[in-house]
Design a protein around this motif. Structure first.
Motif, PDB file in Angstrom:
ATOM      1  N   THR A 103      28.983   4.484 124.833  1.00 54.98           N
ATOM      2  CA  THR A 103      28.510   4.066 123.522  1.00 54.98           C
ATOM      3  C   THR A 103      29.673   3.492 122.729  1.00 54.98           C
ATOM      4  O   THR A 103      30.823   3.529 123.168  1.00 54.98           O
ATOM      5  CB  THR A 103      27.832   5.220 122.759  1.00 54.98           C
ATOM      6  N   VAL A 104      29.339   2.944 121.562  1.00 54.61           N
ATOM      7  CA  VAL A 104      30.378   2.341 120.723  1.00 54.61           C
ATOM      8  C   VAL A 104      30.237   2.892 119.315  1.00 54.61           C
ATOM      9  O   VAL A 104      29.119   3.108 118.834  1.00 54.61           O
ATOM     10  CB  VAL A 104      30.265   0.796 120.741  1.00 54.61           C
ATOM     11  N   ILE A 105      31.375   3.162 118.678  1.00 54.52           N
ATOM     12  CA  ILE A 105      31.342   3.591 117.278  1.00 54.52           C
ATOM     13  C   ILE A 105      32.336   2.767 116.458  1.00 54.52           C
ATOM     14  O   ILE A 105      33.415   2.437 116.926  1.00 54.52           O
ATOM     15  CB  ILE A 105      31.654   5.108 117.118  1.00 54.52           C
ATOM     16  N   PHE A 106      31.925   2.400 115.260  1.00 56.62           N
ATOM     17  CA  PHE A 106      32.829   1.719 114.331  1.00 56.62           C
ATOM     18  C   PHE A 106      32.334   1.943 112.924  1.00 56.62           C
ATOM     19  O   PHE A 106      31.188   2.392 112.713  1.00 56.62           O
ATOM     20  CB  PHE A 106      32.953   0.215 114.635  1.00 56.62           C
TER      21      PHE A 106
ATOM     22  N   LYS B 181      32.156  -9.142 104.924  1.00 53.26           N
ATOM     23  CA  LYS B 181      30.727  -9.177 105.265  1.00 53.26           C
ATOM     24  C   LYS B 181      30.320  -7.849 105.889  1.00 53.26           C
ATOM     25  O   LYS B 181      31.109  -7.231 106.593  1.00 53.26           O
ATOM     26  CB  LYS B 181      30.467 -10.292 106.277  1.00 53.26           C
ATOM     27  N   SER B 182      29.094  -7.456 105.654  1.00 52.32           N
ATOM     28  CA  SER B 182      28.611  -6.212 106.260  1.00 52.32           C
ATOM     29  C   SER B 182      28.526  -6.417 107.767  1.00 52.32           C
ATOM     30  O   SER B 182      28.456  -7.549 108.254  1.00 52.32           O
ATOM     31  CB  SER B 182      27.233  -5.871 105.721  1.00 52.32           C
TER      32      SER B 182
ATOM     33  N   ASN C 234      25.953   3.341 109.456  1.00 51.68           N
ATOM     34  CA  ASN C 234      25.600   4.759 109.412  1.00 51.68           C
ATOM     35  C   ASN C 234      26.159   5.508 110.633  1.00 51.68           C
ATOM     36  O   ASN C 234      25.995   5.076 111.765  1.00 51.68           O
ATOM     37  CB  ASN C 234      24.069   4.855 109.388  1.00 51.68           C
ATOM     38  N   ALA C 235      26.807   6.646 110.385  1.00 50.98           N
ATOM     39  CA  ALA C 235      27.419   7.405 111.486  1.00 50.98           C
ATOM     40  C   ALA C 235      26.409   8.279 112.224  1.00 50.98           C
ATOM     41  O   ALA C 235      26.650   8.672 113.363  1.00 50.98           O
ATOM     42  CB  ALA C 235      28.558   8.272 110.952  1.00 50.98           C
TER      43      ALA C 235
ATOM     44  N   ARG D  79      36.767   5.121 112.401  1.00 51.65           N
ATOM     45  CA  ARG D  79      35.529   5.866 112.606  1.00 51.65           C
ATOM     46  C   ARG D  79      35.731   6.976 113.648  1.00 51.65           C
ATOM     47  O   ARG D  79      35.174   8.069 113.525  1.00 51.65           O
ATOM     48  CB  ARG D  79      34.409   4.910 113.031  1.00 51.65           C
ATOM     49  N   LEU D  80      36.537   6.685 114.657  1.00 53.33           N
ATOM     50  CA  LEU D  80      36.807   7.697 115.686  1.00 53.33           C
ATOM     51  C   LEU D  80      37.394   8.956 115.044  1.00 53.33           C
ATOM     52  O   LEU D  80      36.940  10.070 115.302  1.00 53.33           O
ATOM     53  CB  LEU D  80      37.782   7.137 116.723  1.00 53.33           C
ATOM     54  N   LEU D  81      38.390   8.764 114.192  1.00 54.92           N
ATOM     55  CA  LEU D  81      39.035   9.931 113.569  1.00 54.92           C
ATOM     56  C   LEU D  81      38.094  10.622 112.583  1.00 54.92           C
ATOM     57  O   LEU D  81      38.105  11.848 112.474  1.00 54.92           O
ATOM     58  CB  LEU D  81      40.345   9.513 112.896  1.00 54.92           C
ATOM     59  N   ASP D  82      37.283   9.829 111.880  1.00 49.69           N
ATOM     60  CA  ASP D  82      36.274  10.431 110.989  1.00 49.69           C
ATOM     61  C   ASP D  82      35.395  11.412 111.751  1.00 49.69           C
ATOM     62  O   ASP D  82      35.208  12.551 111.343  1.00 49.69           O
ATOM     63  CB  ASP D  82      35.321   9.348 110.434  1.00 49.69           C
ATOM     64  N   LEU D  83      34.869  10.928 112.872  1.00 49.16           N
ATOM     65  CA  LEU D  83      33.921  11.759 113.625  1.00 49.16           C
ATOM     66  C   LEU D  83      34.631  12.935 114.290  1.00 49.16           C
ATOM     67  O   LEU D  83      34.071  14.020 114.418  1.00 49.16           O
ATOM     68  CB  LEU D  83      33.166  10.918 114.665  1.00 49.16           C
TER      69      LEU D  83
END
Ligand code: AMP
Length: 425
Positions: A105-108, A277-278, A112-113, A133-137
């Motif tokens: 999977t991919v996270i950034f 940009k979003s 929404n997390a 985002r990696l460190l957030d999670l």
């Protein structure tokens, strides 16, 4: 040389053939056997060389060979500087793992997390992520890096440029010491070498020129033009040439927006893509561009980095980058996968110094012409053109030292390295 002779398993050969790849690229020839052996790798490779398959294929093979049945801890982590690159790398991982029982999977950031967390909780073998985002999670205990066996740092130079050094170090501290490390970078600055020294264990050094080295396949041209005529000249080139898919670069987000608006007004479908940009807007713009619905994509350097746009025939540098290496990255967008491309730069009189720096880096002078009816008359203003802010994390990346405005050569790169030390950390 074939993919089979590199020692890949049938499931991967099938996936590669489904993508239409017949022969491995140079970087793939070099990296695949070395990574299969389990060695650490320090590779110099730009986007367009096929580097993603170069690390993903052997990584998949290694994970597949030792996959435990029930548990799916994260066993491979691929870190990228930007969301777009993360999404594209993951797309490739999915394509190449189509015939394997491997989940990814991919996270950034910027989205929404919750769905990301849910997917990770379901068990995945490979995680593609941007550092923030990696460190957030990880902080939220939504994921653990305690079982990572293979770490890939993709476009490591860009990650340092964007101020991710501290995050990278933190991520490394969360993983087991015993692991395989693969570091990919387009350039080797002092900072990259330092990072490599601390990270890699007796790495094999791999270098691969992009298949589309600028000199070979990309037809490069510059047009001398007044600043105020650039929009009209761009429209004329696109319209007269009946260009269907054009990537246009500006230095600033603001200029990207403005230009895109003007193109639309002139009846040329266009979208801008940049850090403000979003994620949704960027994904939509890129999809529209790829499908041919959007004719012109206007991008800043950071936003364009890592975009996977195959067979792109035309690039226009609406403004020259103030960092010469960025020119090479921009040009690398054309003539991919063996096709030829054309790269045109619109150079206003105040950008001449940027052009000189670029030509110095390329080791050649670029042909210079004027567009009939748009012969330039502007005199040098003595001011530097407005510079790009680049990344959304650290605007100083693009700042070019003022004392570099004289004709002294060689200053650009050194100053750039010095600038790089002033990162977010
Ligand atoms: P990358 O440098 O990883 O961004 O890859 C650049 C482009 O080349 C992507 O569009 C890939 O799908 C494509 N590609 C990668 N490997 C090969 C190959 N061996 N033959 C043809 N195309 C490839």
């Amino acid at each position: 040389m074939s993919f089979k002779s590199l020692g890949l398993i049938p499931e991967l050969l099938e996936a590669v053939s489904k993508q239409g790849y017949t022969t491995p690229s140079l970087i793939q020839e070099k990296t695949i056997p070395i990574i299969l052996e389990g060695r650490d790798v320090l590779a110099s490779a730009q986007t367009g060389t096929g580097k993603t398959a170069g690390f993903t294929l052997p990584l998949l093979q290694k994970l597949d060979a030792t996959r435990k049945q029930r548990h799916r801890p994260i066993r491979a982590l691929i870190l990228t500087p930007t969301r777009e690159l993360a999404a594209q790398v993951h797309e490739n991982v999915r394509e190449y793992s189509a015939f394997l029982n491997i989940k990814s999977t991919v996270i950034f950031g910027g989205v929404n997390a919750k769905p990301q967390i849910k997917t990770i909780r379901g068990g995945i073998d490979i995680l593609v992520a941007t550092p923030g985002r990696l460190l957030d999670l990880e902080n939220q205990r939504a994921l653990s890096l305690g079982r990572v066996e293979i770490l890939v740092l993709d476009e490591a130079d860009r990650m340092l440029d964007m101020g991710f050094l501290r995050d990278i170090k933190k991520v490394i501290s969360l993983m087991p010491k015993q692991r395989q490390n693969l570091l990919f970078s387009a350039t080797f600055s002092k900072d990259i070498k330092k990072l490599a020294q601390g990270l890699l264990n007796r790495p094999v050094l791999i270098e691969a020129e992009p298949e589309n080295t600028t000199a070979e396949k990309v037809n490069q041209k510059t047009y001398r033009v007044d600043k105020g005529d650039k929009v009209e000249v761009a429209i004329k080139l696109i319209a007269d040439g009946n260009w269907k898919q054009v990537l246009v670069f500006t230095r600033t987000k603001h200029r990207a927006n403005k230009l895109s608006e003007k193109l639309v007004k002139a009846g040329i479908s266009s979208a801008a893509i940049h850090g403000n940009k979003s994620q949704g807007a960027r994904t939509k713009a890129l999809a529209g561009f790829k499908s041919g619905k959007i004719r012109v994509l206007v991008a800043t350097d950071i936003a364009a980095r890592g975009l996977d746009i195959p067979l792109l025939p035309h690039v226009i540098n609406f403004e020259l980058p103030n960092i010469p290496e960025d020119y090479v990255h921009r040009i690398g967008r054309t003539g991919r996968a063996g096709a030829s491309g054309e790269a045109i730069s619109l150079v206003e009189v105040d950008e001449k110094e940027y052009l000189r720096d670029i030509e110095k880096l390329l080791g050649e002078k670029l042909p210079s012409e004027v567009v009939e009816g748009f012969e330039p008359t502007d005199k040098p203003s003595g001011k530097k053109p407005q510079q790009g802010g680049g990344g959304n994390r650290n605007n100083s990346r693009k700042s070019r030292p003022q004392n570099n405005s004289n004709k002294k050569s060689g200053g650009g790169n050194n100053n750039r390295n010095r600038n790089r030390n002033k990162r977010r950390d």
